[in-house]
Write a protein that holds these residues in place. Structure first.
Motif, mmCIF file in Angstrom:
data_model
loop_
_atom_site.group_PDB
_atom_site.id
_atom_site.type_symbol
_atom_site.label_atom_id
_atom_site.label_comp_id
_atom_site.label_asym_id
_atom_site.label_seq_id
_atom_site.Cartn_x
_atom_site.Cartn_y
_atom_site.Cartn_z
ATOM 1 N N PRO A 81 0.664 -1.279 -0.169
ATOM 2 C CA PRO A 81 0.271 -0.022 0.089
ATOM 3 C C PRO A 81 0.849 1.268 0.010
ATOM 4 N N ASP A 82 0.238 2.414 -0.569
ATOM 5 C CA ASP A 82 1.089 3.397 -0.810
ATOM 6 C C ASP A 82 1.553 4.158 0.598
ATOM 7 N N ASP A 83 0.577 4.110 1.563
ATOM 8 C CA ASP A 83 0.888 4.603 3.065
ATOM 9 C C ASP A 83 1.606 3.598 4.013
ATOM 10 N N THR A 84 2.196 2.689 3.430
ATOM 11 C CA THR A 84 3.224 1.918 4.199
ATOM 12 C C THR A 84 4.197 2.742 5.258
ATOM 13 N N ASP A 85 4.131 2.278 6.566
ATOM 14 C CA ASP A 85 5.294 2.740 7.406
ATOM 15 C C ASP A 85 6.141 1.899 7.746
ATOM 16 N N VAL A 86 5.814 0.489 7.918
ATOM 17 C CA VAL A 86 6.768 -0.517 8.413
ATOM 18 C C VAL A 86 6.461 -1.792 7.585
ATOM 19 N N VAL A 87 7.580 -2.571 7.013
ATOM 20 C CA VAL A 87 7.143 -3.923 6.353
ATOM 21 C C VAL A 87 7.923 -5.111 7.250
ATOM 22 N N PHE A 88 7.389 -5.967 7.603
ATOM 23 C CA PHE A 88 8.014 -7.055 8.097
ATOM 24 C C PHE A 88 8.015 -8.320 7.309
ATOM 25 N N THR A 89 9.322 -8.589 6.979
ATOM 26 C CA THR A 89 9.574 -9.487 5.866
ATOM 27 C C THR A 89 10.633 -10.494 6.386
ATOM 28 N N THR A 90 10.703 -12.015 5.541
ATOM 29 C CA THR A 90 11.505 -13.031 5.882
ATOM 30 C C THR A 90 12.109 -13.475 4.657
ATOM 31 N N PRO A 91 13.257 -12.530 4.201
ATOM 32 C CA PRO A 91 13.711 -12.571 2.634
ATOM 33 C C PRO A 91 14.404 -14.110 2.530
ATOM 34 N N SER A 92 15.028 -14.362 3.656
ATOM 35 C CA SER A 92 15.925 -15.617 3.329
ATOM 36 C C SER A 92 15.291 -16.996 3.083
ATOM 37 N N HIS A 93 14.064 -17.133 4.083
ATOM 38 C CA HIS A 93 13.260 -18.101 3.950
ATOM 39 C C HIS A 93 11.865 -17.510 4.396
ATOM 40 N N GLN A 94 11.015 -17.341 3.481
ATOM 41 C CA GLN A 94 9.549 -16.811 3.775
ATOM 42 C C GLN A 94 9.032 -17.878 4.631
ATOM 43 N N CYS A 95 8.455 -17.278 5.777
ATOM 44 C CA CYS A 95 7.836 -18.150 6.519
ATOM 45 C C CYS A 95 6.297 -18.094 6.396
ATOM 46 N N PRO A 96 5.577 -19.119 6.076
ATOM 47 C CA PRO A 96 5.848 -20.708 6.065
ATOM 48 C C PRO A 96 6.273 -21.316 4.724
ATOM 49 N N THR A 97 6.146 -20.306 3.547
ATOM 50 C CA THR A 97 6.264 -20.962 2.346
ATOM 51 C C THR A 97 7.802 -21.505 1.741
ATOM 52 N N THR A 98 8.858 -20.823 2.776
ATOM 53 C CA THR A 98 10.286 -20.837 2.527
ATOM 54 C C THR A 98 10.861 -20.580 1.209
ATOM 55 N N ALA A 99 10.023 -19.517 0.516
ATOM 56 C CA ALA A 99 10.452 -19.044 -0.536
ATOM 57 C C ALA A 99 11.570 -18.087 -0.171
ATOM 58 N N THR A 100 12.639 -17.936 -1.192
ATOM 59 C CA THR A 100 13.548 -17.028 -0.920
ATOM 60 C C THR A 100 13.569 -15.873 -2.046
ATOM 61 N N MET A 101 13.608 -14.531 -1.314
ATOM 62 C CA MET A 101 13.482 -13.447 -2.311
ATOM 63 C C MET A 101 14.576 -13.256 -3.102
ATOM 64 N N PRO A 102 14.530 -13.003 -4.414
ATOM 65 C CA PRO A 102 15.610 -12.948 -5.483
ATOM 66 C C PRO A 102 16.496 -11.735 -4.947
ATOM 67 N N LEU A 103 17.509 -11.437 -5.571
ATOM 68 C CA LEU A 103 18.287 -10.189 -5.369
ATOM 69 C C LEU A 103 17.550 -9.076 -5.978
ATOM 70 N N SER A 104 17.029 -9.212 -7.089
ATOM 71 C CA SER A 104 16.210 -8.188 -7.798
ATOM 72 C C SER A 104 15.114 -7.523 -6.990
ATOM 73 N N ARG A 105 14.442 -8.485 -6.600
ATOM 74 C CA ARG A 105 13.386 -8.076 -5.879
ATOM 75 C C ARG A 105 13.668 -7.547 -4.338
ATOM 76 N N ARG A 106 14.877 -7.860 -3.978
ATOM 77 C CA ARG A 106 15.346 -7.343 -2.784
ATOM 78 C C ARG A 106 15.696 -5.836 -3.075
ATOM 79 N N ASN A 107 16.417 -5.506 -4.109
ATOM 80 C CA ASN A 107 16.634 -4.295 -4.487
ATOM 81 C C ASN A 107 15.425 -3.433 -4.825
ATOM 82 N N ALA A 108 14.480 -4.079 -5.452
ATOM 83 C CA ALA A 108 13.310 -3.345 -5.770
ATOM 84 C C ALA A 108 12.662 -2.939 -4.399
ATOM 85 N N LEU A 109 12.481 -3.838 -3.505
ATOM 86 C CA LEU A 109 12.032 -3.531 -2.203
ATOM 87 C C LEU A 109 12.520 -2.240 -1.318
#
Lengths: 486, 486
Positions: A255-283
């Motif tokens: 959302p546009d008015d986001t103040d804080v994002v809680f994220t699990t880039p190494s292993h998404q909990c619980p799906t275990t997805a790893t966030m790729p470098l490009s997406r990390r930079n985009a974030l």
């Protein structure tokens, strides 16, 4: 065991003779289960002294209790609770008077229902425990842990053990984290940028308190770690769950008015997805553009046995926008309750002040023990041993899941300790899990991870952190069977 | 110590050749003080593998670093940080880039200034440490504590050590508290009425969160424990300090709209006044009439060496209006961080849910160790030893204070570990305390205990929990001198 005279109090407003009140006091303790067969009562002399009554009064009361078979006298050894004493009821009686307080009114803030836990405490008795986040007795090296704990109990570490640190931490542990632990994640931090916490959950809680209030918006991943959602719900902030995909959290959905994002880039909990470098930079770019803070929970980065872990989000952060959460409770053992929070000094200062108010500091002995365990290399050895074992278990898991045609919805390309499974639609994994208990199989239904009031019911998490490789095939077969006959 | 290859990360966006970037990475670690003289660097093979570069690139970089005297090569033993390597600055350089976050805005809730602590961490180096609440090395029995800790590390207690208890506690400790500890204070409680906490302060914090919000009024004693005032200020409730007299908190001074009263009837903190039975009953009657809750902090009740402790307020409470706070951190050692909260089940349920959100549960090993320490009788022996020693110290204190004509404002009729002193008016004890440091005397100024913005400045607390009896006379003489020459 001896019963201390100090556990007895004469009720001065009660009725009856002194002797009968003493009798009643002892009998009541036995009936309430506080005094048990074989336990020794205070001598009549001690009891008389403590209660401020004459010794003969106590002796007469004791004689009556012996006659009634509540107690026996063993001559010089003294008085003991009799083996034939009346047994306390299996369920302790509620005291008759329930008080005059209107508790639903007196309670100003509610915290229940909080964490809902269905995991059986006796999980290790199950033959196929696909349980997440408990310690595998066969992997943990109790011997070295004991040596480190013992060393931290020595006189040289007396200060670290006993002292009131007020709002401080063990400088030895903080230094090790700064010099050795964080650089492995590409993070450089000074000691005023590090706070030791009571586990990662405590670090997340502290972050939420400092960064949020009722007017701010927090984004969580959906599905996510239920305890985090609970923390944020209690903090009364604006809460936006954002659905993750196979690469984790999609920055363009925030959302546009986001103040804080809680994220699990190494292993998404619980799906275990790893966030790729490009997406990390985009974030990170979006964080800068929209001026929000990112709290990175880097759980399980150590369990990267398939390939090297990707750099942490914080290591890519040029603008001081990332708060980093790490844990020792996960890799050493959860009962340890020790983690750390890394962030800019102004943030850590507030988190430290809050921690000081809530609990002063995590116990010194635990901090010092971990400091030794880390610096002597035992921690690295433990992680290597766990990784090796998990790797093999993971291989067997994948093989048998494939063999039984079960659908893996997420399995972590770096490693981890669990697999996220999707059962055919129509299957409610809560019911499935219930059925499987009879086969001595323990699995974790996926619904509690989702934010929705009507969450998808066909997901389940299968962890391999506590089940031996040799039992995985049969365990998976039983799960496949249960799904087939659902 | 070996430096792990995993602490190195190549910055892929940086400029320069691979070799120069490796050189820079190592040199920077040395300059920042992360790598220290004598520490071994990863072998060129390992480093190359980790970074994903060719081995020759690493070898060339290492050779350059040796030439520049950052490193030395010891043949087969490998590469080490040179003793002649440039030294890091005494004050670590702040990283140039300070980030783009406006932290004063990003911080949604402030918790500083919180606990303000002026007590020197190296208090034990002072010759006359009249310091409060730290552990006396000569009284604590490290040997038995170590035995209990070691036993709790054994394989039989593996579960208690390692397990994630979620929102639960060690049942063994809870049972001991219910059966043995609380009955000594005249309290009977079931296990659902007891919560183990991270020390008494954590118990007070949990109580405040559950019982208060911005519309409710809390009463605190004035003066009182500064950390409690801090807890309540942060909770944003209506706060009414009520001045105590020589009998502690006067119930007839409480505001009509009181919701919760925080009190220390056993030993008022810091004046050490003990609330007489008649006043306790009056307080409970008022609680019933005005429908408020009382939180009783029963700190130091064990240190009743002059006469038996009076019954706790909770033991007199027929209506379930009293929440009871106890601590092991005070009597065993403050670095332990272990206490307990006792109250009606609906209240404990909320406090438990909140604790689960904040930190799950106090570490299992600490709970089990205390459980052994208590049940083997070591705790009682410790308390007896402390009481005996404090008794003697207290005698010397009183004698010399009297001898020097110093005014005792409170000294606790039951015992305790400190005396509350009033210096002649005009004396600012903060300045006095500062002066006394030069004489190696440590005293605690009284002003921080008061609620007012312009607190009285002539009070001070003299504790005898950490100063040997043999040094008290001389210490008190120095204090008297300093006051006389103020």
């Amino acid at each position: 065991m001896s019963i201390s005279a100090e556990t007895f109090f004469l009720d001065h407003s009660a009725e009856g003779t002194l002797q009968s009140r003493i009798q009643q006091m002892v009998a009541q303790g036995i009936l309430e289960g506080r005094f048990r067969p074989g336990e020794r009562l205070p001598s009549s002399r001690k009891m008389a002294q403590h209660l401020g009554v004459s010794r003969i009064t106590v002796t007469l009361a004791y004689t009556e209790l012996v006659a009634d078979d509540y107690m026996i006298s063993r001559g010089r050894s003294g008085y003991f609770v009799s083996d034939n004493a009346p047994e306390p009821p299996a369920f302790p009686a509620q005291r008759a008077d329930q008080g005059t307080v209107d508790w639903p009114r007196a309670i100003a803030q509610r915290f229940t229902p909080g964490l809902s836990v269905d995991k059986p405490a006796d999980w290790s008795r199950f033959r196929y425990p696909f349980i997440y986040g408990q310690t595998d007795r066969t992997l943990f090296d109790s011997a070295n842990w004991r040596l480190c704990a013992l060393r931290a109990l020595g006189m040289r570490d007396f200060e670290a053990l006993t002292a009131d640190y007020f709002d401080g931490d063990d400088p030895q542990l903080v230094e090790f984290v700064a010099r050795q632990t964080l650089p492995r994640r590409g993070i450089l931090a000074n000691s005023d940028e590090i706070l030791i916490t009571m586990g990662a959950q405590n670090a997340l809680w502290l972050s939420a308190q400092v960064l949020l209030n009722s007017r701010r918006r927090a984004v969580i991943e959906d599905p996510c770690y239920p305890a985090l959602r609970n923390i944020l719900t209690q903090s009364r902030c604006q809460l936006s769950p954002v659905q993750v995909d196979r690469d984790g959290l999609p920055p363009d959905k925030l959302p546009d008015d986001t103040d804080v994002v809680f994220t699990t880039p190494s292993h998404q909990c619980p799906t275990t997805a790893t966030m790729p470098l490009s997406r990390r930079n985009a974030l990170l770019e979006k964080a800068e553009a929209d001026d929000f803070i990112v709290v990175e929970d880097d759980y399980e980065f150590e369990m990267s046995f398939l390939k090297s872990p990707s750099p942490s989000l914080k290591s890519l952060d040029q603008n001081g926008r990332v708060i980093y959460v790490g844990s020792f409770s996960k890799s050493i053992f959860p009962g340890l309750r020790l983690g750390y929070l890394v962030g800019p000094a102004p943030f850590i200062r507030e988190a430290r002040a809050l921690r000081a108010t809530v609990l002063r500091h995590p116990p010194g002995h635990i901090q010092r023990t971990v400091s030794y365990y880390l610096s002597l290399g035992h921690y690295d050895a433990l992680v290597r041993r766990m990784s090796k074992t998990y790797h093999e278990r993971r291989r067997v898991m994948e093989e048998t899941l494939h063999h039984h045609d079960l659908t893996v919805a997420g399995q972590g390309t770096y490693g981890g300790s669990s697999i996220w499974l999707r059962a055919p639609s129509g299957v409610d994994t809560a019911i499935l899990a219930e059925h499987l208990l009879a086969d001595s199989v323990l699995v974790e239904p996926g619904a509690p991870f989702f934010a929705s009031d009507t969450p998808p019911t066909q997901y389940l998490r299968l962890a391999y952190s506590s089940i031996p490789a040799s039992r995985i095939s049969e365990g998976v077969r039983l799960i496949a069977d249960a799904i087939a006959h659902y």
